[in-house]
Design a protein around this motif. Structure first.
Motif, PDB file in Angstrom:
ATOM      1  N   UNK A  77      23.551 -19.506  -6.820  1.00 57.64           N
ATOM      2  CA  UNK A  77      22.833 -19.151  -5.438  1.00 57.64           C
ATOM      3  C   UNK A  77      23.534 -20.076  -4.086  1.00 57.64           C
ATOM      4  N   UNK A  78      24.125 -20.945  -4.563  1.00 58.64           N
ATOM      5  CA  UNK A  78      24.650 -21.904  -3.651  1.00 58.64           C
ATOM      6  C   UNK A  78      26.323 -22.239  -4.150  1.00 58.64           C
ATOM      7  N   UNK A  79      26.882 -22.897  -3.071  1.00 60.65           N
ATOM      8  CA  UNK A  79      28.408 -23.207  -3.826  1.00 60.65           C
ATOM      9  C   UNK A  79      28.434 -24.327  -4.173  1.00 60.65           C
ATOM     10  N   UNK A  80      27.273 -25.243  -3.648  1.00 58.04           N
ATOM     11  CA  UNK A  80      27.282 -26.696  -4.122  1.00 58.04           C
ATOM     12  C   UNK A  80      26.147 -26.471  -5.499  1.00 58.04           C
ATOM     13  N   UNK A  81      26.607 -27.073  -6.864  1.00 58.39           N
ATOM     14  CA  UNK A  81      25.712 -26.906  -7.846  1.00 58.39           C
ATOM     15  C   UNK A  81      24.606 -27.920  -7.652  1.00 58.39           C
ATOM     16  N   UNK A  82      24.528 -29.116  -6.967  1.00 59.51           N
ATOM     17  CA  UNK A  82      23.680 -29.951  -6.885  1.00 59.51           C
ATOM     18  C   UNK A  82      22.528 -29.422  -6.094  1.00 59.51           C
ATOM     19  N   UNK A  83      22.667 -28.313  -5.309  1.00 58.98           N
ATOM     20  CA  UNK A  83      21.533 -27.881  -4.566  1.00 58.98           C
ATOM     21  C   UNK A  83      20.582 -26.998  -5.467  1.00 58.98           C
ATOM     22  N   UNK A  84      21.057 -26.605  -6.692  1.00 62.95           N
ATOM     23  CA  UNK A  84      20.217 -25.436  -7.493  1.00 62.95           C
ATOM     24  C   UNK A  84      18.899 -26.072  -8.156  1.00 62.95           C
ATOM     25  N   UNK A  85      19.133 -27.502  -8.557  1.00 62.21           N
ATOM     26  CA  UNK A  85      17.666 -27.893  -9.233  1.00 62.21           C
ATOM     27  C   UNK A  85      16.553 -28.244  -8.209  1.00 62.21           C
ATOM     28  N   UNK A  86      16.874 -28.925  -7.154  1.00 61.09           N
ATOM     29  CA  UNK A  86      15.995 -29.337  -6.275  1.00 61.09           C
ATOM     30  C   UNK A  86      15.310 -27.884  -5.622  1.00 61.09           C
ATOM     31  N   UNK A  87      16.086 -26.844  -5.162  1.00 63.52           N
ATOM     32  CA  UNK A  87      15.764 -25.649  -4.680  1.00 63.52           C
ATOM     33  C   UNK A  87      14.975 -24.820  -5.679  1.00 63.52           C
ATOM     34  N   UNK A  88      15.670 -24.826  -7.014  1.00 61.53           N
ATOM     35  CA  UNK A  88      14.950 -24.016  -8.001  1.00 61.53           C
ATOM     36  C   UNK A  88      13.572 -24.653  -8.290  1.00 61.53           C
ATOM     37  N   UNK A  89      13.433 -25.922  -8.271  1.00 61.41           N
ATOM     38  CA  UNK A  89      12.172 -26.818  -8.695  1.00 61.41           C
ATOM     39  C   UNK A  89      11.042 -26.281  -7.862  1.00 61.41           C
ATOM     40  N   UNK A  90      11.252 -26.310  -6.535  1.00 61.65           N
ATOM     41  CA  UNK A  90      10.451 -25.947  -5.326  1.00 61.65           C
ATOM     42  C   UNK A  90       9.867 -24.428  -5.481  1.00 61.65           C
ATOM     43  N   UNK A  91      10.856 -23.797  -5.775  1.00 62.90           N
ATOM     44  CA  UNK A  91      10.520 -22.200  -6.031  1.00 62.90           C
ATOM     45  C   UNK A  91       9.785 -22.051  -6.984  1.00 62.90           C
ATOM     46  N   UNK A  92      10.093 -22.609  -8.027  1.00 60.18           N
ATOM     47  CA  UNK A  92       9.014 -22.406  -9.347  1.00 60.18           C
ATOM     48  C   UNK A  92       7.569 -23.373  -9.256  1.00 60.18           C
ATOM     49  N   UNK A  93       7.464 -24.130  -8.311  1.00 66.58           N
ATOM     50  CA  UNK A  93       6.272 -25.023  -8.241  1.00 66.58           C
ATOM     51  C   UNK A  93       4.989 -24.023  -8.124  1.00 66.58           C
ATOM     52  N   UNK A  94       4.958 -23.243  -7.300  1.00 61.70           N
ATOM     53  CA  UNK A  94       3.752 -22.417  -6.951  1.00 61.70           C
ATOM     54  C   UNK A  94       3.114 -21.733  -8.382  1.00 61.70           C
ATOM     55  N   UNK A  95       4.096 -21.310  -9.026  1.00 63.82           N
ATOM     56  CA  UNK A  95       3.734 -20.710 -10.496  1.00 63.82           C
ATOM     57  C   UNK A  95       3.753 -21.732 -11.752  1.00 63.82           C
ATOM     58  N   UNK A  96       3.950 -22.918 -11.400  1.00 56.47           N
ATOM     59  CA  UNK A  96       4.418 -24.127 -12.436  1.00 56.47           C
ATOM     60  C   UNK A  96       5.295 -23.592 -13.474  1.00 56.47           C
ATOM     61  N   UNK A  97       6.682 -23.076 -12.698  1.00 56.90           N
ATOM     62  CA  UNK A  97       7.546 -22.691 -13.508  1.00 56.90           C
ATOM     63  C   UNK A  97       8.666 -23.772 -13.546  1.00 56.90           C
ATOM     64  N   UNK A  98       8.488 -24.674 -14.569  1.00 54.44           N
ATOM     65  CA  UNK A  98       9.603 -26.015 -14.505  1.00 54.44           C
ATOM     66  C   UNK A  98      11.058 -25.424 -14.452  1.00 54.44           C
TER      67      UNK A  98
END
Length: 320
Positions: A77-98
């Motif tokens: 999704x991003x060129x910086x790998x460090x962005x994937x976890x925080x953004x991915x966590x927030x995207x999964x939060x509504x459905x409790x997808x860790x």
């Protein structure tokens, strides 16, 4: 169907995330946020007509966000790998997808697809006969939410363990942290409910979360069901669907699943370029989700008749 076929070479080429790819993903995030805000507004103020629409819209968008999270899992999704976890966590939060748990198990799914070690995060036994009962259980089952509850409790105790294979210590700590954050969110929602905001919690989260169960199941079902699950050849064990512009957007390109499994690091928005090759060489292809679900219903009806046939034969023999 061999992956060694020169004609399929384009399917397996790796592609780095470009600035344009990252921009496309950010735009998808923005669209999802705007539509979610609209759904929330309708859910709270829409009255007898608008409120159900708003709740359903939120359920659909929360499911769509898990598909966006899926792209973050692959760091495409991003060129910086460090962005994937925080953004991915927030995207999964509504459905409790860790995010971290999903990532470990999903990458294992890619590695072991077509073998007994394969296990998807939102599991459905694609090797079992497809019956109306299995479909109904998969569509309505709250089992995943029950398992999330178990994972949250064991994480809060510090006893969470990964049962599907090996996991690095760092990844395990990340999983535990994310489930503990889920616990904080649940406690916060409970506190808001006690404080007089229960209606908002119900409309904005609880009901959309429950409604997302059948939506997400139907979204994930086409990937490998009725494919050759004993083969490790992606052209045989995975399905690709052409789909409409809407289904391509809503599933975040998950319809191009052969293309995705052929090279999982390719940005999702680039998969359509490879679709003509997959359409030509893959064993399981569909023009639309409508034709896929029609095939599913035919298979379930066929298996239902097959199961009833022996009972009918025994009854006729007994009468004779």
């Amino acid at each position: 169907m061999s992956t060694d076929n020169a004609g399929t070479k384009a399917l397996f080429e790796r592609t780095r995330v470009s600035r344009n790819d990252a921009f496309v993903f950010v735009m998808k995030l923005a669209v999802a946020l705007v539509i979610s805000c609209l759904g929330g507004l309708l859910a709270l103020t829409g009255g007898w007509f608008g409120t159900p629409i708003g709740v359903l819209l939120l359920a659909a968008m929360y499911t769509h966000m898990v598909e966006l999270q899926h792209q973050c899992l692959h760091h495409s999704a991003f060129r910086r790998s460090s962005l994937h976890r925080p953004v991915g966590f927030l995207l999964g939060l509504p459905l409790l997808s860790a995010y971290s748990h999903y990532r470990v198990q999903h990458l294992q799914h890619h590695k072991y697809l077509g073998t007994p070690d394969d296990s998807e995060f939102f599991g459905f036994d694609t090797r079992a006969p497809l019956t109306w009962g299995a479909l109904l259980r998969g569509t309505l089952s709250p089992a995943r939410l029950f398992q999330v509850g178990v994972d949250v409790l064991t994480s809060c105790r510090g006893t969470w363990t990964y049962t599907m294979g090996q996991i690095a210590d760092r990844a395990r700590r990340q999983v535990i942290t994310e489930y503990r954050l889920f616990a904080l969110c649940v406690v916060g929602a409970a506190a808001l409910s006690v404080g007089g905001y229960g209606h908002a919690v119900l409309m904005l989260w609880a009901l959309p979360l429950l409604l997302s169960i059948p939506i997400h199941f139907l979204l994930e079902l086409p990937e490998h069901v009725l494919c050759d699950n004993e083969s490790t050849d992606v052209l045989r064990n995975t399905r690709t669907i052409s789909g409409s512009w809407f289904s391509q957007w809503f599933t975040n390109g998950n319809n191009f699943h052969v293309e995705h499994h052929a090279s999982m690091v390719v940005p999702i928005n680039r998969l359509q370029e490879r679709h003509p090759v997959a359409k030509e060489y893959a064993m399981h292809t569909e023009d639309s989700y409508v034709t896929f679900y029609a095939k599913i219903m035919r298979e379930a009806n066929h298996n239902h008749r097959q199961r009833r046939a022996p009972a009918t034969a025994v009854k006729i023999d007994a009468d004779a």
